[in-house]
Design a protein around this motif. Structure first.
Motif, PDB file in Angstrom:
ATOM      1  N   THR A 219       0.828  -1.207   0.000  1.00 12.52           N
ATOM      2  CA  THR A 219       0.000   0.000   0.000  1.00 12.52           C
ATOM      3  C   THR A 219       0.861   1.256   0.000  1.00 12.52           C
ATOM      4  O   THR A 219       0.581   2.229  -0.712  1.00 12.52           O
ATOM      5  N   VAL A 220       1.934   1.254   0.793  1.00 12.81           N
ATOM      6  CA  VAL A 220       2.832   2.404   0.843  1.00 12.81           C
ATOM      7  C   VAL A 220       3.527   2.605  -0.499  1.00 12.81           C
ATOM      8  O   VAL A 220       3.682   3.733  -0.980  1.00 12.81           O
ATOM      9  N   ILE A 221       3.953   1.511  -1.126  1.00 14.83           N
ATOM     10  CA  ILE A 221       4.623   1.606  -2.429  1.00 14.83           C
ATOM     11  C   ILE A 221       3.702   2.256  -3.455  1.00 14.83           C
ATOM     12  O   ILE A 221       4.096   3.190  -4.175  1.00 14.83           O
ATOM     13  N   GLU A 222       2.468   1.768  -3.541  1.00 14.87           N
ATOM     14  CA  GLU A 222       1.523   2.332  -4.509  1.00 14.87           C
ATOM     15  C   GLU A 222       1.193   3.782  -4.181  1.00 14.87           C
ATOM     16  O   GLU A 222       1.006   4.612  -5.085  1.00 14.87           O
ATOM     17  N   PHE A 223       1.119   4.106  -2.899  1.00 11.36           N
ATOM     18  CA  PHE A 223       0.811   5.469  -2.472  1.00 11.36           C
ATOM     19  C   PHE A 223       1.906   6.436  -2.919  1.00 11.36           C
ATOM     20  O   PHE A 223       1.632   7.497  -3.482  1.00 11.36           O
ATOM     21  N   LEU A 224       3.171   6.051  -2.673  1.00  6.86           N
ATOM     22  CA  LEU A 224       4.284   6.914  -3.048  1.00  6.86           C
ATOM     23  C   LEU A 224       4.442   7.023  -4.561  1.00  6.86           C
ATOM     24  O   LEU A 224       4.702   8.102  -5.097  1.00  6.86           O
ATOM     25  N   CYS A 225       4.276   5.889  -5.245  1.00  3.35           N
ATOM     26  CA  CYS A 225       4.418   5.909  -6.706  1.00  3.35           C
ATOM     27  C   CYS A 225       3.296   6.704  -7.366  1.00  3.35           C
ATOM     28  O   CYS A 225       3.509   7.341  -8.404  1.00  3.35           O
ATOM     29  N   ALA A 226       2.098   6.685  -6.777  1.00  2.00           N
ATOM     30  CA  ALA A 226       1.001   7.479  -7.325  1.00  2.00           C
ATOM     31  C   ALA A 226       1.308   8.969  -7.230  1.00  2.00           C
ATOM     32  O   ALA A 226       0.986   9.740  -8.142  1.00  2.00           O
ATOM     33  N   ALA A 227       1.966   9.377  -6.140  1.00  2.00           N
ATOM     34  CA  ALA A 227       2.354  10.789  -6.011  1.00  2.00           C
ATOM     35  C   ALA A 227       3.418  11.153  -7.036  1.00  2.00           C
ATOM     36  O   ALA A 227       3.400  12.253  -7.610  1.00  2.00           O
ATOM     37  N   LYS A 228       4.344  10.235  -7.289  1.00  2.00           N
ATOM     38  CA  LYS A 228       5.387  10.500  -8.290  1.00  2.00           C
ATOM     39  C   LYS A 228       4.778  10.636  -9.689  1.00  2.00           C
ATOM     40  O   LYS A 228       5.213  11.471 -10.499  1.00  2.00           O
ATOM     41  N   GLU A 229       3.780   9.803  -9.995  1.00  2.00           N
ATOM     42  CA  GLU A 229       3.143   9.867 -11.304  1.00  2.00           C
ATOM     43  C   GLU A 229       2.404  11.184 -11.518  1.00  2.00           C
ATOM     44  O   GLU A 229       2.168  11.590 -12.662  1.00  2.00           O
ATOM     45  N   LYS A 230       2.043  11.836 -10.436  1.00  6.24           N
ATOM     46  CA  LYS A 230       1.386  13.146 -10.524  1.00  6.24           C
ATOM     47  C   LYS A 230       2.403  14.288 -10.503  1.00  6.24           C
ATOM     48  O   LYS A 230       2.069  15.437 -10.172  1.00  6.24           O
ATOM     49  N   LYS A 231       3.643  13.956 -10.863  1.00  4.07           N
ATOM     50  CA  LYS A 231       4.718  14.946 -10.997  1.00  4.07           C
ATOM     51  C   LYS A 231       5.115  15.571  -9.666  1.00  4.07           C
ATOM     52  O   LYS A 231       5.608  16.710  -9.624  1.00  4.07           O
ATOM     53  N   ARG A 232       4.921  14.836  -8.578  1.00  7.13           N
ATOM     54  CA  ARG A 232       5.421  15.304  -7.293  1.00  7.13           C
ATOM     55  C   ARG A 232       6.887  14.883  -7.156  1.00  7.13           C
ATOM     56  O   ARG A 232       7.229  13.727  -7.369  1.00  7.13           O
ATOM     57  N   SER A 233       7.747  15.815  -6.797  1.00  7.96           N
ATOM     58  CA  SER A 233       9.152  15.522  -6.569  1.00  7.96           C
ATOM     59  C   SER A 233       9.407  15.507  -5.063  1.00  7.96           C
ATOM     60  O   SER A 233       9.224  16.522  -4.384  1.00  7.96           O
ATOM     61  N   PHE A 234       9.815  14.372  -4.537  1.00  9.04           N
ATOM     62  CA  PHE A 234      10.042  14.244  -3.098  1.00  9.04           C
ATOM     63  C   PHE A 234      11.107  13.174  -2.854  1.00  9.04           C
ATOM     64  O   PHE A 234      11.463  12.406  -3.751  1.00  9.04           O
ATOM     65  N   ARG A 235      11.566  13.104  -1.639  1.00  7.00           N
ATOM     66  CA  ARG A 235      12.606  12.155  -1.258  1.00  7.00           C
ATOM     67  C   ARG A 235      12.092  11.271  -0.135  1.00  7.00           C
ATOM     68  O   ARG A 235      11.348  11.740   0.735  1.00  7.00           O
ATOM     69  N   VAL A 236      12.514  10.011  -0.143  1.00  9.94           N
ATOM     70  CA  VAL A 236      12.034   9.046   0.835  1.00  9.94           C
ATOM     71  C   VAL A 236      13.214   8.511   1.645  1.00  9.94           C
ATOM     72  O   VAL A 236      14.221   8.060   1.075  1.00  9.94           O
ATOM     73  N   PHE A 237      13.079   8.572   2.966  1.00 10.62           N
ATOM     74  CA  PHE A 237      14.020   7.910   3.877  1.00 10.62           C
ATOM     75  C   PHE A 237      13.337   6.645   4.399  1.00 10.62           C
ATOM     76  O   PHE A 237      12.195   6.703   4.870  1.00 10.62           O
ATOM     77  N   VAL A 238      14.051   5.542   4.319  1.00  9.87           N
ATOM     78  CA  VAL A 238      13.496   4.257   4.734  1.00  9.87           C
ATOM     79  C   VAL A 238      14.324   3.706   5.886  1.00  9.87           C
ATOM     80  O   VAL A 238      15.537   3.456   5.726  1.00  9.87           O
ATOM     81  N   ALA A 239      13.698   3.530   7.061  1.00  6.17           N
ATOM     82  CA  ALA A 239      14.375   2.871   8.175  1.00  6.17           C
ATOM     83  C   ALA A 239      14.507   1.385   7.859  1.00  6.17           C
ATOM     84  O   ALA A 239      13.554   0.755   7.391  1.00  6.17           O
ATOM     85  N   GLU A 240      15.658   0.806   8.122  1.00 10.43           N
ATOM     86  CA  GLU A 240      15.928  -0.553   7.660  1.00 10.43           C
ATOM     87  C   GLU A 240      15.098  -1.614   8.365  1.00 10.43           C
ATOM     88  O   GLU A 240      14.856  -2.681   7.823  1.00 10.43           O
ATOM     89  N   GLY A 241      14.622  -1.344   9.568  1.00 12.37           N
ATOM     90  CA  GLY A 241      13.715  -2.271  10.236  1.00 12.37           C
ATOM     91  C   GLY A 241      14.362  -3.558  10.686  1.00 12.37           C
ATOM     92  O   GLY A 241      13.897  -4.653  10.334  1.00 12.37           O
ATOM     93  N   ALA A 242      15.431  -3.467  11.477  1.00 12.75           N
ATOM     94  CA  ALA A 242      16.058  -4.666  12.032  1.00 12.75           C
ATOM     95  C   ALA A 242      15.079  -5.347  12.989  1.00 12.75           C
ATOM     96  O   ALA A 242      14.196  -4.700  13.566  1.00 12.75           O
ATOM     97  N   PRO A 243      15.148  -6.662  13.181  1.00 10.48           N
ATOM     98  CA  PRO A 243      16.173  -7.583  12.644  1.00 10.48           C
ATOM     99  C   PRO A 243      15.822  -8.203  11.290  1.00 10.48           C
ATOM    100  O   PRO A 243      16.647  -8.886  10.697  1.00 10.48           O
ATOM    101  N   ARG A 244      14.613  -7.986  10.758  1.00 14.20           N
ATOM    102  CA  ARG A 244      14.245  -8.602   9.488  1.00 14.20           C
ATOM    103  C   ARG A 244      14.674  -7.763   8.289  1.00 14.20           C
ATOM    104  O   ARG A 244      14.672  -8.247   7.163  1.00 14.20           O
ATOM    105  N   TYR A 245      15.008  -6.508   8.532  1.00  7.44           N
ATOM    106  CA  TYR A 245      15.499  -5.600   7.480  1.00  7.44           C
ATOM    107  C   TYR A 245      14.538  -5.528   6.291  1.00  7.44           C
ATOM    108  O   TYR A 245      14.946  -5.580   5.134  1.00  7.44           O
ATOM    109  N   GLN A 246      13.260  -5.363   6.606  1.00  2.00           N
ATOM    110  CA  GLN A 246      12.270  -5.220   5.541  1.00  2.00           C
ATOM    111  C   GLN A 246      12.409  -3.889   4.809  1.00  2.00           C
ATOM    112  O   GLN A 246      11.980  -3.751   3.667  1.00  2.00           O
ATOM    113  N   GLY A 247      13.048  -2.916   5.459  1.00  2.00           N
ATOM    114  CA  GLY A 247      13.263  -1.639   4.808  1.00  2.00           C
ATOM    115  C   GLY A 247      14.134  -1.752   3.567  1.00  2.00           C
ATOM    116  O   GLY A 247      13.980  -0.979   2.608  1.00  2.00           O
ATOM    117  N   HIS A 248      15.058  -2.718   3.567  1.00  2.00           N
ATOM    118  CA  HIS A 248      15.900  -2.914   2.391  1.00  2.00           C
ATOM    119  C   HIS A 248      15.058  -3.357   1.196  1.00  2.00           C
ATOM    120  O   HIS A 248      15.287  -2.917   0.054  1.00  2.00           O
TER     121      HIS A 248
END
Length: 354
Positions: A219-248
Motif C-alpha cells: 500500500t505504501v509503495i503504490e501510495f508513493l508511486c502514485a504521487a510521483k506519477e502526478k509529478k510530485r518531486s520528493f525524497r524518501v528515507f526508509v528505516a531498515e527495520g532490524a532484525p528482518r530488514y524489511q526496509g531494504h
C-alpha cells in the motif's frame, strides 16, 4: 462444481502452512471460501438467515484457528455475517412494507373485520425495525405470528399453501443472491484497496517534501508511486527495520520505480525526524481504539514524530480494521499522536486514524 468441504480444508491447510501470507491475500482467500459456502449451502424455508450464519460461523472458526495471527480472516468473517444480517433485514422490511400497503388498500370495514391483527403486527414490526439495531432476535420478534394471518375458505387452502411455498423459495433464492452479490463487491474492494488509497496521495504529498517510512508495504509503495506519477518531486528515507530488514526490500522496490530513496539505520530515526515533513507507514491491523499492529520499531518512530510535531499517516484497507479488540498492550501508535495526523477516507478504505 468443487466440493465446498474440500475447498475449506484446502484453505485451512494453506493458512496453517503459511502458504498464504499478508492481510490482502488472506482476506481475499477468506471471502472466496465464504462465497463458495454460501452458494452451495441449502437453507430451510424458515430461519434462512440463521442457517447461513451458522454455516459461516462454522467455517470461520476453522479458518481463524488455522492462523490466528492473520486478523484479516476474522475481520472478513464478521463482515460477511454483517452482510447476511443486513440483507435479511432488508428483505424482511420490504415484506412487512408490502403487507402494510396491502392492508391499507383494503376497505376500512374489511380491514377491521378480516385483518385487524395482521395490520397491527405489520405496523408494530415496521416501527421496531426502524428504531432498533438489526439482530436475529429483532427479526424473530418482528415477524407476524401465524395466528395473525387471515384464513380463507378450505377450497382455497391448497392454492394458498402453494403460494406461500413459492414465496418462501423465492425469498430464499433472493437472500442468497443478494448476499453473494455483496460478497463480490467486498472482493472487488479488497482487490482495489491499493488503488483506492493511492488516489489520495497528491492530497498529502507535496513538492520537495521529505517522507519517512518503515517496513515493507504494498500500500505504501503504490501510495508513493502514485504521487510521483502526478509529478510530485520528493525524497524518501526508509528505516531498515532490524532484525528482518524489511526496509531494504522496500528501498529496492522504490528505487526500481524511480523514487529518490535513502536507507537509514533505526537508530538514526530520531536524528533525521527534524528534516522530515511526513511519516507514512503501513500496518498489519488497525484496532478499535485507533492503535495499530505494525513492524517492530514503529512505536519509536511515532514517539519521534510526536516530539517534532511531524504528521503521521497510517495506510490500511478496511479488511485490516479490527473493531472487536483494542490495543492496550500491543506495539501501537495510538491516540498519543493525534496532534497532526490526517485521515484519508475512500468509499470503503481508510488511511488513518486517530
Amino acid at each position: 462444481m468443487p466440493d465446498v468441504h474440500a475447498l475449506v480444508n484446502d484453505g485451512v491447510i494453506k493458512l496453517k502452512k503459511r502458504k498464504i501470507e499478508g492481510s490482502k491475500a488472506t482476506a481475499k482467500l477468506t471471502a472466496e471460501l465464504l462465497r463458495s459456502v454460501i452458494s452451495q449451502q441449502r437453507i430451510p424455508h424458515t430461519n434462512q438467515a440463521g442457517a447461513l450464519i451458522d454455516a459461516i460461523k462454522a467455517v470461520g472458526e476453522q479458518l481463524i484457528a488455522a492462523n490466528p495471527v492473520e486478523l484479516a480472516v476474522g475481520n472478513i468473517v464478521r463482515r460477511v455475517l454483517h452482510i447476511i444480517r443486513e440483507e435479511d433485514l432488508s428483505l424482511t422490511t420490504a415484506a412487512i412494507g408490502g403487507l402494510s400497503l396491502a392492508a391499507a388498500s383494503d376497505d376500512e370495514d374489511d380491514l377491521e373485520r378480516d385483518h385487524p391483527a395482521l395490520s397491527a403486527a405489520a405496523i408494530a414490526a415496521a416501527a421496531r425495525s426502524t428504531l432498533r439495531p438489526p439482530s436475529l432476535q429483532t427479526l424473530i420478534e418482528d415477524m407476524p405470528s401465524s395466528a395473525a394471518v387471515p384464513h380463507t375458505s378450505s377450497s382455497g387452502g391448497d392454492s394458498e399453501e402453494k403460494s406461500k411455498s413459492a414465496d418462501k423459495n423465492s425469498r430464499s433464492r433472493k437472500l442468497k443472491h443478494n448476499v453473494i452479490e455483496a460478497v463480490n463487491e467486498l472482493l472487488q474492494d479488497i482487490a482495489t484497496c491499493h488503488e483506492q488509497i493511492a488516489e489520495q496521495a497528491v492530497e498529502h504529498i507535496h513538492q520537495n517534501e521529505v517522507i519517512l517510512t518503515l517496513g515493507t508495504s504494498g500500500t505504501v509503495i503504490e501510495f508513493l508511486c502514485a504521487a510521483k506519477e502526478k509529478k510530485r518531486s520528493f525524497r524518501v528515507f526508509v528505516a531498515e527495520g532490524a532484525p528482518r530488514y524489511q526496509g531494504h526490500i522496500l528501498a529496492k522496490e522504490l528505487v526500481a520505480r524511480g523514487l529518490q530513496t535513502t536507507v537509514i539505520t533505526d537508530s538514526a530515526v530520531f536524528a533525521m525526524i527534524s528534516r522530515v515533513n511526513m511519516v507514512i507507514v503501513g500496518a498489519h491491523a488497525v484496532m478499535a481504539n485507533g492503535g495499530v499492529i505494525a513492524p517492530v520499531g514503529l512505536n519509536m518512530v511515532a514517539l519521534a514524530a510526536q516530539r517534532h510535531a511531524v504528521p503521521f499517516v497510517v495506510l490500511a484497507g478496511i479488511h485490516k480494521v479490527c473493531l472487536h479488540c483494542n490495543s492496550s498492550n500491543l506495539l501501537v501508535a495510538s491516540a498519543e499522536i493525534d496532534y497532526k495526523t490526517t485521515a484519508c477516507i475512500t468509499r470503503s478504505f481508510f488511511s488513518v486514524l486517530k
